[in-house]
Motif scaffolding. Structure first.
Motif, PDB file in Angstrom:
ATOM      1  N   ILE A   1       0.838  -1.198   0.000  1.00  0.00           N
ATOM      2  CA  ILE A   1       0.000   0.000   0.000  1.00  0.00           C
ATOM      3  C   ILE A   1       0.876   1.253   0.000  1.00  0.00           C
ATOM      4  CG2 ILE A   1      -1.746   1.304   1.280  1.00  0.00           C
ATOM      5  CD1 ILE A   1      -2.871  -1.289   2.290  1.00  0.00           C
TER       6      ILE A   1
ATOM      7  N   LEU B   1      -5.872   4.196   1.275  1.00  0.00           N
ATOM      8  CA  LEU B   1      -5.479   3.743   2.611  1.00  0.00           C
ATOM      9  C   LEU B   1      -6.531   4.078   3.662  1.00  0.00           C
ATOM     10  CD1 LEU B   1      -3.325   2.800   4.747  1.00  0.00           C
ATOM     11  CD2 LEU B   1      -2.415   5.128   4.664  1.00  0.00           C
TER      12      LEU B   1
ATOM     13  N   PRO C   1      -9.678   0.964   4.680  1.00  0.00           N
ATOM     14  CA  PRO C   1      -9.014  -0.349   4.723  1.00  0.00           C
ATOM     15  C   PRO C   1      -9.898  -1.506   4.275  1.00  0.00           C
ATOM     16  CG  PRO C   1      -8.526   0.900   6.706  1.00  0.00           C
ATOM     17  CD  PRO C   1      -9.591   1.655   5.982  1.00  0.00           C
ATOM     18  N   GLU C   2     -11.169  -1.471   4.668  1.00  0.00           N
ATOM     19  CA  GLU C   2     -12.045  -2.576   4.327  1.00  0.00           C
ATOM     20  C   GLU C   2     -12.248  -2.675   2.820  1.00  0.00           C
ATOM     21  OE1 GLU C   2     -12.094  -1.734   8.420  1.00  0.00           O
ATOM     22  OE2 GLU C   2     -12.669  -0.353   6.809  1.00  0.00           O
TER      23      GLU C   2
ATOM     24  N   LEU D   1      -9.096  -4.244   1.289  1.00  0.00           N
ATOM     25  CA  LEU D   1      -9.050  -5.693   1.485  1.00  0.00           C
ATOM     26  C   LEU D   1     -10.034  -6.401   0.561  1.00  0.00           C
ATOM     27  CD1 LEU D   1      -8.775  -5.733   5.371  1.00  0.00           C
ATOM     28  CD2 LEU D   1      -6.978  -6.370   3.757  1.00  0.00           C
TER      29      LEU D   1
ATOM     30  N   LEU E   1       1.667  -7.470   4.591  1.00  0.00           N
ATOM     31  CA  LEU E   1       1.186  -6.107   4.367  1.00  0.00           C
ATOM     32  C   LEU E   1       2.379  -5.171   4.417  1.00  0.00           C
ATOM     33  CD1 LEU E   1      -1.044  -3.932   4.163  1.00  0.00           C
ATOM     34  CD2 LEU E   1      -1.219  -4.029   6.663  1.00  0.00           C
TER      35      LEU E   1
ATOM     36  N   LEU F   1      -6.422  -2.880   8.819  1.00  0.00           N
ATOM     37  CA  LEU F   1      -5.900  -3.705   7.730  1.00  0.00           C
ATOM     38  C   LEU F   1      -5.442  -5.067   8.253  1.00  0.00           C
ATOM     39  CD1 LEU F   1      -3.913  -0.924   5.870  1.00  0.00           C
ATOM     40  CD2 LEU F   1      -5.717  -2.320   4.815  1.00  0.00           C
TER      41      LEU F   1
END
Length: 272
Positions: A86, A141, A144-145, A148, A163, A185
């Motif tokens: 990320i 960023l 986060p969900e 993912l 990560l 995360l």
């Protein structure tokens, strides 16, 4: 009806979002590591900061070497085959997928960024070994969900993931919020996953002055943190030896450049 191909239109939209009138962190960092994907405004602030704090060049170079050592450790010694990177930044030599797939050709890597200058160079990242896979996400960023969920198109989140968040978290002004984002995360990754973080640190007057000069340039601000604040990102994880240390001291190799102490710390932690 327009005859413009959707991919061409998307590329044009991305280019339209690039602002060459203000310095940009990815281009600025690219200049410091010897890349060519930067503009006069980036080189101008870069040269100014070199006068204030020449050591920032060493920070840029040694942070890149830290990335390589961490990925080789994870892919080689720990058998990690999935990487979520990320804050990708502009591609240079030895990107995460290149390092990982040299060790494990079947490794899968997902890059995440939402920056137009990085998106414009995404095709340079979209290369992979036949056995593995490399993907690129235009994601944030701060969500986060969503990151993912999007990564699940390439990665199996029921299996360990590394990560990687390198030289990125300084864009999050509030440290508590930055820690919370990292925790969210990691909460979506299974036991055996790893966290890799490195960042510039407020460990010298020169680095602090360089940060202040950069933030005064009109660029999106970047905040340097204390070593203790960097360590807080790893709360709840098992730190891999030697812990949170200057990036030059994390499992150094004989081929690393010989440089003095740098104002950048990094670490690798494992989720129990």
């Amino acid at each position: 009806m327009s005859d413009t191909h959707p991919e061409v239109a998307a590329a044009a939209e991305i280019r339209a979002r690039i602002d060459t009138t203000k310095p940009h962190s990815a281009r600025f960092w690219n200049y410091f590591v010897g890349g060519k994907d930067n503009y006069p405004v980036d080189r101008e602030i870069g040269d100014h900061i070199k006068e204030i704090f020449p050591g920032l060049v060493d920070v840029a170079v040694t942070s890149r070497h830290f990335l390589g050592r961490a990925v080789r450790y994870l892919a080689g010694e720990q058998g990690v085959r999935q990487f979520l990177d990320i804050g990708t930044g502009l591609p240079t030599a030895d990107n995460t997928h290149e390092v990982a797939q040299r060790v494990a050709p079947d490794a899968r890597i997902v890059y995440v960024d939402n920056d137009p200058i990085v998106l414009a160079h995404a095709n340079a990242l979209l290369t992979s070994t036949p056995e593995g896979r490399t993907a690129y996400l235009d994601a944030d960023l701060y969500d986060p969900e969503a990151v993912l969920k999007a990564a699940e198109g390439t990665l199996d989140l029921s299996r360990p993931v590394a990560l990687m968040i390198l030289n990125t978290l300084g864009h999050v002004a509030d440290h508590g919020r930055a820690v919370a984002l990292v925790q969210r995360l990691m909460a979506g990754l299974p036991s055996g996953s790893h966290l890799v973080i490195s960042d510039s640190t407020a460990t010298s007057e020169g680095m602090i002055a360089a940060s202040e000069a950069y933030n005064a340039s009109g660029a999106v601000p970047y905040y340097v943190r204390s070593v203790e604040e960097i360590a807080a990102f790893f709360d709840g994880l098992d730190l891999v030896d030697p812990g949170v240390v200057p990036v030059t001291d994390w499992r150094p190799e004989a081929t690393d450049p010989a440089v003095p102490a740098v104002d950048a710390y990094g670490a690798v932690g494992r989720k129990p």
